[in-house]
Design an enzyme around this catalytic site. Structure first.
Site, PDB file in Angstrom:
ATOM      1  N   HIS A  96       0.849  -1.193   0.000  1.00  0.00           N
ATOM      2  CA  HIS A  96       0.000   0.000   0.000  1.00  0.00           C
ATOM      3  C   HIS A  96       0.876   1.232   0.000  1.00  0.00           C
ATOM      4  O   HIS A  96       1.939   1.232   0.615  1.00  0.00           O
ATOM      5  CB  HIS A  96      -0.914   0.011   1.241  1.00  0.00           C
ATOM      6  CG  HIS A  96      -2.081   0.913   1.082  1.00  0.00           C
ATOM      7  ND1 HIS A  96      -2.005   2.268   1.313  1.00  0.00           N
ATOM      8  CD2 HIS A  96      -3.347   0.657   0.672  1.00  0.00           C
ATOM      9  CE1 HIS A  96      -3.179   2.802   1.057  1.00  0.00           C
ATOM     10  NE2 HIS A  96      -4.016   1.863   0.659  1.00  0.00           N
ATOM     11  N   ASP A 101      -7.992  -5.474   0.123  1.00  0.00           N
ATOM     12  CA  ASP A 101      -8.459  -6.351  -0.948  1.00  0.00           C
ATOM     13  C   ASP A 101      -8.031  -7.800  -0.766  1.00  0.00           C
ATOM     14  O   ASP A 101      -8.517  -8.680  -1.464  1.00  0.00           O
ATOM     15  CB  ASP A 101      -7.941  -5.829  -2.304  1.00  0.00           C
ATOM     16  CG  ASP A 101      -8.545  -4.479  -2.639  1.00  0.00           C
ATOM     17  OD1 ASP A 101      -9.761  -4.323  -2.448  1.00  0.00           O
ATOM     18  OD2 ASP A 101      -7.799  -3.583  -3.081  1.00  0.00           O
TER      19      ASP A 101
HETATM   20  N1  CMC Z   1       4.011  -7.596  -4.757  1.00  0.00           N
HETATM   21  C1  CMC Z   1       5.344  -7.549  -4.961  1.00  0.00           C
HETATM   22  N2  CMC Z   1       6.092  -6.440  -4.812  1.00  0.00           N
HETATM   23  C2  CMC Z   1       5.467  -5.320  -4.435  1.00  0.00           C
HETATM   24  C3  CMC Z   1       4.086  -5.294  -4.181  1.00  0.00           C
HETATM   25  C4  CMC Z   1       3.350  -6.484  -4.360  1.00  0.00           C
HETATM   26  N3  CMC Z   1       2.014  -6.506  -4.149  1.00  0.00           N
HETATM   27  N4  CMC Z   1       3.712  -4.038  -3.824  1.00  0.00           N
HETATM   28  C5  CMC Z   1       4.855  -3.312  -3.840  1.00  0.00           C
HETATM   29  N5  CMC Z   1       5.911  -4.086  -4.195  1.00  0.00           N
HETATM   30  C6  CMC Z   1       7.325  -3.686  -4.263  1.00  0.00           C
HETATM   31  C7  CMC Z   1       7.620  -2.909  -5.530  1.00  0.00           C
HETATM   32  O1  CMC Z   1       7.994  -3.769  -6.581  1.00  0.00           O
HETATM   33  C8  CMC Z   1       8.735  -2.010  -5.061  1.00  0.00           C
HETATM   34  O2  CMC Z   1       9.913  -2.779  -5.002  1.00  0.00           O
HETATM   35  P1  CMC Z   1      11.354  -2.105  -5.358  1.00  0.00           P
HETATM   36  O3  CMC Z   1      11.586  -1.094  -4.276  1.00  0.00           O
HETATM   37  O4  CMC Z   1      12.308  -3.237  -5.348  1.00  0.00           O
HETATM   38  O5  CMC Z   1      11.200  -1.462  -6.709  1.00  0.00           O
HETATM   39  C9  CMC Z   1       8.361  -1.673  -3.632  1.00  0.00           C
HETATM   40  O6  CMC Z   1       7.564  -2.786  -3.193  1.00  0.00           O
HETATM   41  C10 CMC Z   1       7.536  -0.394  -3.499  1.00  0.00           C
HETATM   42  O7  CMC Z   1       6.406  -0.522  -4.340  1.00  0.00           O
HETATM   43  P2  CMC Z   1       5.765   0.667  -5.190  1.00  0.00           P
HETATM   44  O8  CMC Z   1       5.166   0.109  -6.432  1.00  0.00           O
HETATM   45  O9  CMC Z   1       6.758   1.777  -5.359  1.00  0.00           O
HETATM   46  O10 CMC Z   1       4.631   1.161  -4.190  1.00  0.00           O
HETATM   47  P3  CMC Z   1       3.401   2.057  -4.548  1.00  0.00           P
HETATM   48  O11 CMC Z   1       3.088   2.818  -3.347  1.00  0.00           O
HETATM   49  O12 CMC Z   1       3.660   2.847  -5.799  1.00  0.00           O
HETATM   50  O13 CMC Z   1       2.243   0.997  -4.901  1.00  0.00           O
HETATM   51  C11 CMC Z   1       0.461  -0.523  -4.645  1.00  0.00           C
HETATM   52  C12 CMC Z   1       1.253   0.630  -4.020  1.00  0.00           C
HETATM   53  C13 CMC Z   1      -0.759  -0.801  -3.790  1.00  0.00           C
HETATM   54  C14 CMC Z   1      -0.002  -0.101  -6.059  1.00  0.00           C
HETATM   55  C15 CMC Z   1       1.367  -1.770  -4.730  1.00  0.00           C
HETATM   56  O14 CMC Z   1       1.743  -2.182  -3.429  1.00  0.00           O
HETATM   57  C16 CMC Z   1       0.713  -2.917  -5.489  1.00  0.00           C
HETATM   58  O15 CMC Z   1       0.813  -2.967  -6.718  1.00  0.00           O
HETATM   59  N6  CMC Z   1      -0.003  -3.863  -4.766  1.00  0.00           N
HETATM   60  C17 CMC Z   1      -0.745  -4.916  -5.415  1.00  0.00           C
HETATM   61  C18 CMC Z   1      -2.095  -4.406  -5.894  1.00  0.00           C
HETATM   62  C19 CMC Z   1      -3.051  -4.181  -4.740  1.00  0.00           C
HETATM   63  O16 CMC Z   1      -3.202  -5.017  -3.864  1.00  0.00           O
HETATM   64  N7  CMC Z   1      -3.759  -3.029  -4.772  1.00  0.00           N
HETATM   65  C20 CMC Z   1      -4.739  -2.677  -3.769  1.00  0.00           C
HETATM   66  C21 CMC Z   1      -4.315  -1.508  -2.939  1.00  0.00           C
HETATM   67  S1  CMC Z   1      -5.276  -1.275  -1.435  1.00  0.00           S
HETATM   68  C22 CMC Z   1      -6.892  -0.872  -1.858  1.00  0.00           C
HETATM   69  C23 CMC Z   1      -7.028   0.194  -2.881  1.00  0.00           C
HETATM   70  O17 CMC Z   1      -6.518   1.291  -2.726  1.00  0.00           O
HETATM   71  O18 CMC Z   1      -7.713  -0.078  -3.855  1.00  0.00           O
END
Ligand code: CMC
Length: 430
Positions: A308, A365
């Site tokens: 998140h 989720d």
């Molecule tokens: N699985 C694997 N790696 C992950 C995940 C994941 N679910 N989430 C983040 N990471 C890694 C990402 O690859 C990055 O690694 P590195 O530093 O090596 O590049 C690090 O963690 C930071 O991630 P980010 O993409 O920069 O984080 P963000 O804040 O931009 O993204 C997120 C947040 C929710 C989009 C992401 O965690 C994600 O894609 N999660 C899976 C989808 C999900 O469950 N979404 C629902 C969110 S909660 C309810 C809502 O708001 O709808």
């Protein structure tokens, strides 16, 4: 240095910037004058470090797992309130008293019917249409029956828009579902509560009346409350952004639904179940191989329902859902092999250095889809349920944005890294 000022050293004269103090959370450096006085812009893709507005609606402390709507803990609201009570709180900033709640509930109940001409709107979609596409199109379409193409200005008009949307969205959602399975539409009935009515419109048929189990009604009520707002998330920022052009509430909310549908946002609840189902069905997709894929920098697969932008700890909404999951299964007298897989997957991920180092915990989720399944909803409806829950939050933000004197049309800047100006070659020289 003055404690309410920040200084930025850009080489010449230091630039002094105001610091805006919050009630809770981090103060903000006011960069509004930075471009005109210091000829620089800020760079923040994804706006992870940018406050887009001063807001009084929702507060999240991601490190401490705290989520407050108008100052009230999500756990308390989920335990003691109805979804409509929480919707009132989000919209109007305070909890309704008994008379206000009963007037508000009656008002919503009385407006659940769709204009009969909307039937042909649903008929026009193919059976296979995803209900999120139908939902956002219908949200825009409803506005055409109420002549609200302009931004409303009078508070009574704004209230009417909010009431119309909250009252009718469950009917739209249920009709989108009925269309997809080829069953006749079920009309709302004033004798039922908001949640009961929705369940009945989803699951009753001309052959058989549907009596909602009180445990199901309670569970859905809690789930809707948990989804009701989450400050400046992607869909809410979209609603605010569209609304900032003075677009009406209906079309702003419809745009928010588009943002919600994406698998990194509300679409994750559908993707989680698809991921768990793959682990269940496909012998080559084990818990460990799924975790390994999520860690692989060369694979764009992510562990859905994990991570998140704001939470560096367990999402408090996931905690509430996880705690009541077993009650729901007991009340429904059912089990789901996907729940066990989810628990094992959570354990494997939480023991893995990759997830520990990045503070990746289950989000709302991860477990919501398992409960939606237990309540009888098909997977394609999960994000629609999220949208019904999030609607009061979207509207509250639209209302706040609409009356905030600091609102300006959303129009970010860029750092241009393309070609410098160059002569246009003739076609034969290209
Ligand atoms: N699985 C694997 N790696 C992950 C995940 C994941 N679910 N989430 C983040 N990471 C890694 C990402 O690859 C990055 O690694 P590195 O530093 O090596 O590049 C690090 O963690 C930071 O991630 P980010 O993409 O920069 O984080 P963000 O804040 O931009 O993204 C997120 C947040 C929710 C989009 C992401 O965690 C994600 O894609 N999660 C899976 C989808 C999900 O469950 N979404 C629902 C969110 S909660 C309810 C809502 O708001 O709808």
């Amino acid at each position: 240095m003055n404690e309410h000022k920040a200084q930025l050293d850009l080489g010449d004269e230091p630039v002094e910037l105001d610091v805006l103090e919050p009630t809770l959370g981090l103060p903000g450096i006011d960069t509004r004058t930075l471009r005109s006085t210091a000829h620089h812009v800020t760079f923040d893709p994804g706006f992870g470090n940018t406050a887009a507005a001063r807001s009084t609606i929702t507060y999240v402390d991601g490190a401490k797992s705290i989520l407050l709507y108008r100052g009230y803990r999500i756990e308390d609201l989920a335990r003691d309130c109805t979804f409509l009570e929480v919707a009132y709180l989000l919209l109007y900033g305070r909890l309704p008293n008994e008379a206000e709640l009963s007037a508000w509930t009656a008002d919503i109940t009385n407006h659940a019917l769709l204009n009969e001409e909307m039937r042909s709107f649903f008929d026009a979609f193919p059976r296979r249409a995803h209900p999120m596409a139908v939902l956002s199109s219908a949200t825009n379409a409803i506005s055409t029956f109420y002549d609200v193409y302009r931004r409303p200005t009078r508070p009574s008009e704004i209230d009417a828009g909010a009431r119309t949307l909250i009252a009718k969205l469950p009917t739209v959602a249920a009709w989108a579902y009925k269309k997809s399975i080829g069953e006749p539409y079920v009309y709302p009935d004033n004798q039922y509560s908001y949640v009961e009515n929705f369940l009945r419109m989803m699951f009753a048929t001309p052959l058989e009346e549907f009596r909602a189990d009180p445990a199901v009604v309670k569970a859905l009520n809690v789930l809707l409350i948990l989804h009701a707002d989450h400050e400046m998330n992607c869909s809410t920022s979209t609603v605010r952004g569209v609304g900032s052009s003075r677009a009406n509430m209906f079309t702003s909310v419809a745009a928010g639904m588009g943002a919600l549908w994406g698998p990194l946002h509300g679409g994750a609840n559908q993707s989680v179940i698809e991921m768990l189902q793959t682990i269940h069905d496909d012998p080559s997709a084990t818990i460990q191989s799924t975790v390994d894929r999520a860690k692989d920098p060369n694979d764009d697969f992510r562990l859905m329902g994990f991570g998140h932008r704001v939470y560096t700890n367990l999402d408090p909404r996931a905690k509430v859902i996880r705690e009541f999951a077993s009650d729901v299964f007991a009340a429904m007298n059912t089990t789901d092999p996907l729940l066990e897989i989810a628990q094992e997957l959570e354990q494997a991920a939480r023991a893995d250095d990759y997830f520990i180092e990045r503070n990746l915990y289950p989000n709302i989720d991860f477990y919501s889809g398992i409960i939606f399944r237990a309540l009888g909803f098909p997977t394609r409806m999960f994000t629609v349920l999220f949208a019904i829950g999030r609607l009061p939050g979207w509207i509250a933000h639209w209302m706040e944005m609409n009356t905030d004197p600091e609102t300006r049309i959303m129009r970010p800047r860029q750092i241009y890294v393309g070609e410098a100006e160059r002569p246009l070659p003739r076609i034969e020289d290209r």
